[in-house]
Design a protein around this motif. Structure first.
Motif, mmCIF file in Angstrom:
data_model
loop_
_atom_site.group_PDB
_atom_site.id
_atom_site.type_symbol
_atom_site.label_atom_id
_atom_site.label_comp_id
_atom_site.label_asym_id
_atom_site.label_seq_id
_atom_site.Cartn_x
_atom_site.Cartn_y
_atom_site.Cartn_z
ATOM 1 N N LEU A 54 -34.838 -70.252 34.840
ATOM 2 C CA LEU A 54 -35.941 -69.353 34.523
ATOM 3 C C LEU A 54 -36.170 -69.320 33.019
ATOM 4 C CD1 LEU A 54 -34.868 -66.360 36.795
ATOM 5 C CD2 LEU A 54 -36.556 -68.128 37.319
ATOM 6 N N GLU A 55 -37.429 -69.192 32.603
ATOM 7 C CA GLU A 55 -37.766 -69.113 31.190
ATOM 8 C C GLU A 55 -38.108 -67.673 30.828
ATOM 9 O OE1 GLU A 55 -41.245 -71.281 30.142
ATOM 10 O OE2 GLU A 55 -40.978 -70.919 27.997
ATOM 11 N N VAL A 56 -37.489 -67.153 29.790
ATOM 12 C CA VAL A 56 -37.787 -65.803 29.307
ATOM 13 C C VAL A 56 -38.864 -65.926 28.239
ATOM 14 C CG1 VAL A 56 -36.867 -63.771 28.133
ATOM 15 C CG2 VAL A 56 -35.445 -65.012 29.768
ATOM 16 N N THR A 57 -39.994 -65.249 28.458
ATOM 17 C CA THR A 57 -41.078 -65.313 27.485
ATOM 18 C C THR A 57 -41.185 -64.047 26.653
ATOM 19 O OG1 THR A 57 -42.653 -64.523 29.136
ATOM 20 C CG2 THR A 57 -42.434 -66.909 28.873
ATOM 21 N N HIS A 58 -40.610 -62.940 27.136
ATOM 22 C CA HIS A 58 -40.711 -61.680 26.409
ATOM 23 C C HIS A 58 -39.577 -60.754 26.820
ATOM 24 C CE1 HIS A 58 -42.707 -58.375 24.340
ATOM 25 N NE2 HIS A 58 -42.439 -57.625 25.397
ATOM 26 N N LEU A 59 -38.950 -60.124 25.837
ATOM 27 C CA LEU A 59 -37.938 -59.098 26.102
ATOM 28 C C LEU A 59 -38.374 -57.809 25.427
ATOM 29 C CD1 LEU A 59 -34.587 -61.004 25.496
ATOM 30 C CD2 LEU A 59 -35.471 -60.203 27.671
ATOM 31 N N HIS A 60 -38.115 -56.685 26.089
ATOM 32 C CA HIS A 60 -38.481 -55.383 25.534
ATOM 33 C C HIS A 60 -37.321 -54.428 25.775
ATOM 34 C CE1 HIS A 60 -41.105 -52.094 24.365
ATOM 35 N NE2 HIS A 60 -40.652 -51.425 25.407
ATOM 36 N N ARG A 61 -36.646 -54.013 24.709
ATOM 37 C CA ARG A 61 -35.524 -53.080 24.834
ATOM 38 C C ARG A 61 -36.080 -51.660 24.886
ATOM 39 N NH1 ARG A 61 -30.920 -53.828 20.685
ATOM 40 N NH2 ARG A 61 -30.478 -55.499 22.133
ATOM 41 N N VAL A 62 -35.641 -50.877 25.878
ATOM 42 C CA VAL A 62 -36.146 -49.506 26.026
ATOM 43 C C VAL A 62 -35.134 -48.459 25.604
ATOM 44 C CG1 VAL A 62 -37.861 -50.084 27.775
ATOM 45 C CG2 VAL A 62 -35.559 -49.432 28.476
ATOM 46 N N SER A 63 -33.861 -48.827 25.497
ATOM 47 C CA SER A 63 -32.874 -47.884 24.985
ATOM 48 C C SER A 63 -31.671 -48.646 24.458
ATOM 49 C CB SER A 63 -32.439 -46.880 26.052
ATOM 50 O OG SER A 63 -31.693 -47.505 27.057
ATOM 51 N N PHE A 64 -30.953 -47.969 23.540
ATOM 52 C CA PHE A 64 -29.761 -48.561 22.948
ATOM 53 C C PHE A 64 -28.862 -47.429 22.493
ATOM 54 C CE2 PHE A 64 -27.402 -50.091 19.219
ATOM 55 C CZ PHE A 64 -26.741 -51.166 19.784
ATOM 56 N N ALA A 65 -27.619 -47.431 22.938
ATOM 57 C CA ALA A 65 -26.617 -46.443 22.534
ATOM 58 C C ALA A 65 -27.105 -45.011 22.739
ATOM 59 C CB ALA A 65 -26.205 -46.668 21.084
ATOM 60 N N GLY A 66 -27.790 -44.773 23.859
ATOM 61 C CA GLY A 66 -28.251 -43.427 24.173
ATOM 62 C C GLY A 66 -29.563 -43.031 23.521
ATOM 63 N N VAL A 67 -30.132 -43.879 22.687
ATOM 64 C CA VAL A 67 -31.417 -43.605 22.045
ATOM 65 C C VAL A 67 -32.488 -44.387 22.798
ATOM 66 C CG1 VAL A 67 -32.748 -43.786 19.908
ATOM 67 C CG2 VAL A 67 -30.297 -43.296 19.819
ATOM 68 N N SER A 68 -33.549 -43.690 23.229
ATOM 69 C CA SER A 68 -34.595 -44.357 24.004
ATOM 70 C C SER A 68 -35.938 -44.280 23.288
ATOM 71 C CB SER A 68 -34.710 -43.724 25.393
ATOM 72 O OG SER A 68 -35.281 -42.441 25.284
ATOM 73 N N LEU A 69 -36.926 -44.928 23.864
ATOM 74 C CA LEU A 69 -38.276 -44.934 23.310
ATOM 75 C C LEU A 69 -39.140 -43.816 23.890
ATOM 76 C CD1 LEU A 69 -38.959 -48.771 23.345
ATOM 77 C CD2 LEU A 69 -38.376 -47.333 21.391
ATOM 78 N N ASP A 70 -38.543 -42.862 24.599
ATOM 79 C CA ASP A 70 -39.318 -41.759 25.167
ATOM 80 C C ASP A 70 -40.068 -41.030 24.058
ATOM 81 O OD1 ASP A 70 -38.343 -42.367 27.663
ATOM 82 O OD2 ASP A 70 -36.725 -40.886 27.567
ATOM 83 N N GLY A 71 -41.350 -40.803 24.260
ATOM 84 C CA GLY A 71 -42.162 -40.111 23.272
ATOM 85 C C GLY A 71 -42.850 -41.034 22.299
ATOM 86 N N CYS A 72 -42.486 -42.296 22.254
ATOM 87 C CA CYS A 72 -43.129 -43.267 21.387
ATOM 88 C C CYS A 72 -44.028 -44.148 22.248
ATOM 89 C CB CYS A 72 -42.093 -44.132 20.658
ATOM 90 S SG CYS A 72 -41.052 -43.192 19.554
ATOM 91 N N GLU A 73 -45.298 -43.847 22.257
ATOM 92 C CA GLU A 73 -46.219 -44.551 23.150
ATOM 93 C C GLU A 73 -46.787 -45.828 22.554
ATOM 94 O OE1 GLU A 73 -46.508 -43.607 26.269
ATOM 95 O OE2 GLU A 73 -45.216 -41.921 25.855
ATOM 96 N N GLY A 74 -46.947 -45.886 21.231
ATOM 97 C CA GLY A 74 -47.585 -47.052 20.625
ATOM 98 C C GLY A 74 -46.715 -47.731 19.591
ATOM 99 N N VAL A 75 -47.184 -48.888 19.139
ATOM 100 C CA VAL A 75 -46.478 -49.648 18.121
ATOM 101 C C VAL A 75 -46.459 -48.847 16.827
ATOM 102 C CG1 VAL A 75 -46.526 -51.772 16.751
ATOM 103 C CG2 VAL A 75 -47.132 -51.829 19.178
ATOM 104 N N GLY A 76 -45.310 -48.747 16.198
ATOM 105 C CA GLY A 76 -45.190 -48.058 14.921
ATOM 106 C C GLY A 76 -44.970 -46.574 15.014
ATOM 107 N N GLU A 77 -45.006 -46.006 16.209
ATOM 108 C CA GLU A 77 -44.750 -44.572 16.348
ATOM 109 C C GLU A 77 -43.255 -44.299 16.264
ATOM 110 O OE1 GLU A 77 -46.541 -42.689 19.671
ATOM 111 O OE2 GLU A 77 -48.533 -43.458 19.223
ATOM 112 N N TRP A 78 -42.902 -43.101 15.883
ATOM 113 C CA TRP A 78 -41.499 -42.748 15.734
ATOM 114 C C TRP A 78 -41.257 -41.358 16.303
ATOM 115 C CZ3 TRP A 78 -40.570 -38.493 12.639
ATOM 116 C CH2 TRP A 78 -41.618 -38.091 11.847
ATOM 117 N N ALA A 79 -40.001 -41.028 16.504
ATOM 118 C CA ALA A 79 -39.622 -39.713 17.024
ATOM 119 C C ALA A 79 -38.383 -39.232 16.273
ATOM 120 C CB ALA A 79 -39.321 -39.794 18.512
ATOM 121 N N VAL A 80 -38.250 -37.934 16.151
ATOM 122 C CA VAL A 80 -37.083 -37.347 15.508
ATOM 123 C C VAL A 80 -35.898 -37.484 16.458
ATOM 124 C CG1 VAL A 80 -36.096 -35.223 14.590
ATOM 125 C CG2 VAL A 80 -38.521 -35.719 14.238
ATOM 126 N N LEU A 81 -34.770 -37.919 15.944
ATOM 127 C CA LEU A 81 -33.572 -38.076 16.776
ATOM 128 C C LEU A 81 -32.760 -36.814 16.780
ATOM 129 C CD1 LEU A 81 -32.441 -41.642 15.710
ATOM 130 C CD2 LEU A 81 -33.782 -40.986 17.684
#
Length: 81
Positions: A54-81
Motif C-alpha cells: 500500500l502507498e501512503v499519500t497523506h498522514l494526519h496526526r490528531v493527538s500526541f502525548a495526551g494533547v489533541s487538535l480539539d478546538g482547532c478547526e483550521g490551519v494555523g489555529e491554536w488552543a491554550v493547553l
C-alpha cells in the motif's frame, strides 16, 4: 525491535460523482485508514503499509502525548493547553 500492537480501522470515504482517472485504463482508488498506536517508531505507518503493497499519500496526526487538535478547526489555529 517489535513495538506494542496497533489498531487499524478502515474509515469510509465519501463517494465522489466520478472517480479520478489517470488514463483510459487506470482508475485511482482511495481508502482512508485510522491507526491507533500506543508506541510509534520513525516512519512506522509508512513501513507497515509498504509491507502490504500500500502507498501512503497523506498522514494526519490528531493527538500526541495526551494533547489533541480539539478546538482547532483550521490551519494555523491554536488552543491554550
Amino acid at each position: 525491535a517489535r513495538t506494542l500492537p496497533c489498531v487499524v480501522e478502515r474509515v469510509p470515504v465519501a463517494p465522489s460523482s466520478t472517480p479520478n482517472e489517470v488514463d483510459a485504463t487506470t482508475i485511482i482508488t482511495q481508502q482512508n485508514m485510522r491507526f491507533l498506536l500506543k508506541e510509534g517508531r520513525n516512519r512506522q505507518i509508512r513501513r507497515m503499509c509498504a509491507s502490504l503493497g500500500l502507498e501512503v499519500t497523506h498522514l494526519h496526526r490528531v493527538s500526541f502525548a495526551g494533547v489533541s487538535l480539539d478546538g482547532c478547526e483550521g490551519v494555523g489555529e491554536w488552543a491554550v493547553l
